[in-house]
Write an enzyme that holds these catalytic residues in place. Structure first.
Site, PDB file in Angstrom:
ATOM      1  N   CYS A   2       0.827  -1.213   0.000  1.00  0.00           N
ATOM      2  CA  CYS A   2       0.000   0.000   0.000  1.00  0.00           C
ATOM      3  C   CYS A   2       0.859   1.260   0.000  1.00  0.00           C
ATOM      4  CB  CYS A   2      -0.875   0.017   1.235  1.00  0.00           C
ATOM      5  SG  CYS A   2      -1.765  -1.502   1.485  1.00  0.00           S
ATOM      6  N   ARG A  27       3.784   1.056  -6.671  1.00  0.00           N
ATOM      7  CA  ARG A  27       3.773   0.043  -5.617  1.00  0.00           C
ATOM      8  C   ARG A  27       2.651  -0.974  -5.830  1.00  0.00           C
ATOM      9  NH1 ARG A  27       6.466   2.024  -0.999  1.00  0.00           N
ATOM     10  NH2 ARG A  27       5.135   0.959   0.477  1.00  0.00           N
ATOM     11  N   TRP A  75      -3.319  -2.167  -1.500  1.00  0.00           N
ATOM     12  CA  TRP A  75      -3.040  -3.425  -2.206  1.00  0.00           C
ATOM     13  C   TRP A  75      -3.565  -4.503  -1.282  1.00  0.00           C
ATOM     14  CZ3 TRP A  75      -0.339  -8.023  -2.059  1.00  0.00           C
ATOM     15  CH2 TRP A  75      -0.170  -8.645  -3.297  1.00  0.00           C
ATOM     16  N   ASN A 101      -0.381   0.806   6.135  1.00  0.00           N
ATOM     17  CA  ASN A 101       0.379  -0.051   5.232  1.00  0.00           C
ATOM     18  C   ASN A 101       1.043  -1.109   6.095  1.00  0.00           C
ATOM     19  OD1 ASN A 101       2.143  -1.216   3.425  1.00  0.00           O
ATOM     20  ND2 ASN A 101       3.543   0.526   3.371  1.00  0.00           N
ATOM     21  N   GLY A 102       0.832  -2.390   5.761  1.00  0.00           N
ATOM     22  CA  GLY A 102       1.442  -3.470   6.539  1.00  0.00           C
ATOM     23  C   GLY A 102       0.409  -4.525   6.869  1.00  0.00           C
ATOM     24  N   GLU A 481      14.533 -23.388 -11.801  1.00  0.00           N
ATOM     25  CA  GLU A 481      14.231 -21.961 -11.651  1.00  0.00           C
ATOM     26  C   GLU A 481      15.467 -21.115 -11.975  1.00  0.00           C
ATOM     27  OE1 GLU A 481      11.701 -20.315 -11.574  1.00  0.00           O
ATOM     28  OE2 GLU A 481      12.166 -18.383 -10.665  1.00  0.00           O
ATOM     29  N   LYS A 485      15.510 -18.260 -14.838  1.00  0.00           N
ATOM     30  CA  LYS A 485      15.850 -16.862 -14.523  1.00  0.00           C
ATOM     31  C   LYS A 485      16.921 -16.371 -15.481  1.00  0.00           C
ATOM     32  CE  LYS A 485      13.385 -15.403 -12.625  1.00  0.00           C
ATOM     33  NZ  LYS A 485      12.264 -16.233 -12.321  1.00  0.00           N
ATOM     34  N   GLU A 488      15.645 -16.051 -19.258  1.00  0.00           N
ATOM     35  CA  GLU A 488      14.633 -15.042 -19.591  1.00  0.00           C
ATOM     36  C   GLU A 488      15.164 -13.606 -19.520  1.00  0.00           C
ATOM     37  OE1 GLU A 488      11.121 -15.227 -17.089  1.00  0.00           O
ATOM     38  OE2 GLU A 488      12.328 -15.542 -15.307  1.00  0.00           O
ATOM     39  N   HIS A 504      23.495 -39.422 -19.705  1.00  0.00           N
ATOM     40  CA  HIS A 504      22.678 -40.186 -20.652  1.00  0.00           C
ATOM     41  C   HIS A 504      22.452 -39.400 -21.936  1.00  0.00           C
ATOM     42  CE1 HIS A 504      22.097 -43.368 -17.752  1.00  0.00           C
ATOM     43  NE2 HIS A 504      21.853 -42.427 -16.835  1.00  0.00           N
ATOM     44  N   LYS A 603       4.120  -9.807 -17.979  1.00  0.00           N
ATOM     45  CA  LYS A 603       4.027 -10.136 -16.555  1.00  0.00           C
ATOM     46  C   LYS A 603       2.865 -11.080 -16.272  1.00  0.00           C
ATOM     47  CE  LYS A 603       5.195  -9.918 -12.273  1.00  0.00           C
ATOM     48  NZ  LYS A 603       6.317 -10.814 -11.943  1.00  0.00           N
TER      49      LYS A 603
HETATM   50  C1  F6R Z   1       9.214 -16.291 -14.718  1.00  0.00           C
HETATM   51  C2  F6R Z   1       7.820 -15.920 -14.561  1.00  0.00           C
HETATM   52  C3  F6R Z   1       6.795 -16.758 -15.199  1.00  0.00           C
HETATM   53  C4  F6R Z   1       5.570 -16.916 -14.310  1.00  0.00           C
HETATM   54  C5  F6R Z   1       4.456 -17.644 -15.060  1.00  0.00           C
HETATM   55  C6  F6R Z   1       3.243 -17.844 -14.202  1.00  0.00           C
HETATM   56  O1  F6R Z   1      10.070 -15.384 -14.098  1.00  0.00           O
HETATM   57  O2  F6R Z   1       7.510 -14.940 -13.928  1.00  0.00           O
HETATM   58  O3  F6R Z   1       7.302 -18.014 -15.545  1.00  0.00           O
HETATM   59  O4  F6R Z   1       5.950 -17.621 -13.177  1.00  0.00           O
HETATM   60  O5  F6R Z   1       4.101 -16.928 -16.197  1.00  0.00           O
HETATM   61  O6  F6R Z   1       2.700 -16.622 -13.807  1.00  0.00           O
HETATM   62  P1  F6R Z   1       1.730 -16.533 -12.586  1.00  0.00           P
HETATM   63  O7  F6R Z   1       2.508 -16.924 -11.372  1.00  0.00           O
HETATM   64  O8  F6R Z   1       1.255 -15.115 -12.551  1.00  0.00           O
HETATM   65  O9  F6R Z   1       0.618 -17.514 -12.839  1.00  0.00           O
END
Ligand code: F6R
Length: 608
Positions: A2, A27, A75, A101-102, A481, A485, A488, A504, A603
């Protein structure tokens, strides 16, 4: 999370509050509101949605005027985004208005006590208890009252409080949530972050925990909880606005990596009470859990990787079979799911089209659905039978970091909750798991303190053509993961491999200079990882190893070693992933790439 803004001066407060809130939009928020002192009374306007909706409300025949007020962008954590749950919240008599906020961890207990004393609640928020408490404890001295209230609050808070008895003064206080004071000429401000006030003043106080500030147009006094005045030194801001929004960091991704100790604490702490796991609003009963034949975890991308770790955690603690599926596959794979299957869906956004469709398919097949979600009120949160929120706060960088970490801790909480309901672990084992979880924020902070070493390793290999991440069991799950990271945000080809599987076929790709990140944190498999490191080194690879503190023998085999603090085995992925996030970040940064918005990515992936 928030955003808070407060103003007292000689100008109209509304435009200043709205402008300040707009500077805090980064935010993330889902509703907004303001309270202004108007002719000795507090007037409130608030609404769900963007600031524009609030602006329209104010302009369309419902204006307020006054030279002092507080504003808030919410939020949602406790209670869905709605007009009623938006801040400010009023006390029973309307004499006090509060923005917060919190997270107040003991709000249920406080709410019960206030209800017994006749207070009625109109929202689902944890914040409303604060408004009523201020009224309940008010003795004519606002500093004493706020001190009394905050002594009774557990959790994190930054608060702005208007009191109708004080027509030209307001107060604010903070603990673990940010709050600054802006010092102007004939006007003063509070805000969650500097950009909100930067067009008015560059002189600020950073409030410390448990400091209470009292502001009028010409005066700012800061008090401790004993009511004594504290001398503060103003800080002169010379940064630009965009840097300030990122907390002074260059990228949101880095800011979000650095936030992990705090957000993990926010996710865990309110759910551990007196050594027990308390998941409010979750209706999984022992009887239901006893009847489960398996758990299916379904998600996409990084959230799917959480599921791969989750299988080890849930099976390790509860011995309930767990299957993990990529959501886009699940819906077409004719999965064996029935009314005895619990389907756990994991999603930061709660809006991922494939995950929504998979959840609906699981429901169609008769399964109960349990969602681990960050965004309150999102589609998945609304449709699932149960929701466990991760409370990571808004994640702005496209590549997830803090959401992934809080999803992992949510899975751990769920596993322990199941164990508790089934009385599966003895007291000693249960206590050990709780201690492991509680130690995570500090352990992760230690890893972050050591970021220079990871930056150094990244500086050696940022021109690599290909990077392999190797690990076994839990380490393999985290390797997935780490590899995602890196690819991407740095666009370097990368693969994650179960270390024993490499020979293998894929080992054919290892040649002089290939970079291998070897995750060696699973104790019983440490020796086996040493052998795998030897295999790749014999073919010319350079090896960066991640190992638990104390396992120094690895230094003989690897070119670089990053140590992580000792930790209970099932929580170790929460630690191991952090150096991998930093490694990817530093490589992308050295390559000068657009880290927060990598090419081709969104996103929230709302298409199939
Ligand atoms: C990678 C990333 C994506 C999300 C995926 C699922 O850094 O952010 O692989 O994890 O698109 O997204 P959500 O979690 O929003 O369902």
């Amino acid at each position: 999370m928030c955003g808070i803004v407060g103003y007292v001066g000689k100008k109209q407060a509304v435009p200043i509050l709205l402008d300040g809130l707009s500077k805090l939009e980064y935010r993330g928020y889902d509703s907004a509101g303001i309270a202004v002192m108007q002719n000795g009374e507090i007037s409130i306007r608030k609404s769900k949605g963007r600031l524009a909706v609030l602006r329209e409300k104010l302009e369309a025949g419902n204006p307020i005027s006054g030279v002092m007020g507080i504003g808030h962008t919410r939020w949602a954590t406790h209670g869905e985004p709605s007009d009623t749950n938006s801040h400010p919240h009023l006390s029973r008599s309307g004499r006090f208005a509060v923005v917060h906020n919190g997270i107040i961890e003991n709000y249920i207990k406080l709410r019960q006590r206030l209800t017994e004393k006749g207070f009625e609640f109109i929202s689902e928020t944890d914040t409303e208890v604060i408004a009523h408490m201020v009224e309940y404890y008010y003795n004519g001295n606002i500093i004493e009252t706020v001190a009394k209230v905050t002594e009774r609050l557990e959790g994190s808070y930054a608060l702005g409080i208007l009191c109708a008895d004080m027509p030209d003064t307001f107060v604010a206080v903070r603990k673990e949530s940010p709050l600054i004071v802006g010092i102007g000429e004939g006007e003063n401000f509070i805000a969650s972050d500097i950009p909100a006030i930067l067009s008015h003043t560059r002189d600020v106080y950073f409030l410390e925990n448990n400091e209470i500030v009292m502001l009028s147009a010409d005066k700012v006094d800061v008090y401790n909880l004993d009511g004594e005045i504290i001398e503060k030194n103003p800080f002169h801001v010379d940064w630009d606005i965009s840097a300030a929004e990122k907390g002074g960091y260059e990228h949101f991704m880095f800011k979000e990596i650095m936030e992990q100790p705090n957000v993990i604490r926010d996710t865990i702490q309110p759910r551990i009470r007196n050594g027990k796991i308390v998941l409010d609003d979750i209706s999984l009963t022992a009887d239901y859990i006893k009847g489960i034949n398996k758990i299916y975890i379904v998600a996409c991308g990084s959230a799917y990787h959480v599921g791969v770790v989750g299988k080890y955690i849930i099976e390790g603690i509860n011995r309930i079979p767990v299957e993990v599926a990529v959501a886009s596959e699940f819906r077409y794979m004719n999965p064996v799911v029935d009314d005895k299957t619990l389907t756990v869906v994991i999603s930061q956004s709660g809006e991922t089209a494939d995950t929504i469709a998979a959840m609906r398919e699981a429901k169609r097949l008769g399964s109960r659905t349990f969602a681990i979600v960050n965004v309150v009120g999102s589609a998945i949160a609304r449709e699932a039978d149960d929701v466990l929120y991760t409370w990571a706060g808004p994640e702005i960088s496209v590549a997830t970091t803090k959401a992934y970490s809080t999803q992992l801790t949510a899975i751990y909480l769920l596993s322990l909750y199941i164990a508790q309901e089934l009385e599966q672990l003895d007291d000693e084992q249960f206590r050990m798991h709780i201690e492991t979880l509680e130690a995570l924020p500090d352990n992760i902070a230690k890893i972050l303190d050591n970021k220079g070493e990871i930056q150094y390793a990244a500086s050696q290999y940022y021109n690599a053509k290909s990077v392999f991440f190797l690990g076994r069991t839990l380490d393999y799950a985290v390797a997935l993961e780490g590899s995602l990271k890196l690819k991407e945000i740095s666009y370097i080809h990368s693969e994650a491999y179960a270390a024993g599987e490499l020979k293998h076929g894929t080992i054919a790709l290892i040649e002089d200079g290939t970079v291998v990140v070897a995750l060696c944190t699973v104790k019983k498999l440490f020796e086996k990882m040493l052998s795998n490191i030897k295999e790749v080194k014999a073919r010319g690879a350079v090896v960066i190893a991640i190992a638990e503190e104390g396992h120094t023998e690895i230094e003989k085999e690897a070119d670089h070693v990053i140590y992580i603090p000792k930790c209970g085995e099932l929580a170790i992925p929460s630690e191991t992933v952090v150096p991998l996030q930093l490694f990817a970040y530093y490589i992308a940064s050295l390559k000068g790439l657009d880290i927060d918005k990598p090419r081709n990515l969104a996103k929230s992936v709302t298409v199939e």
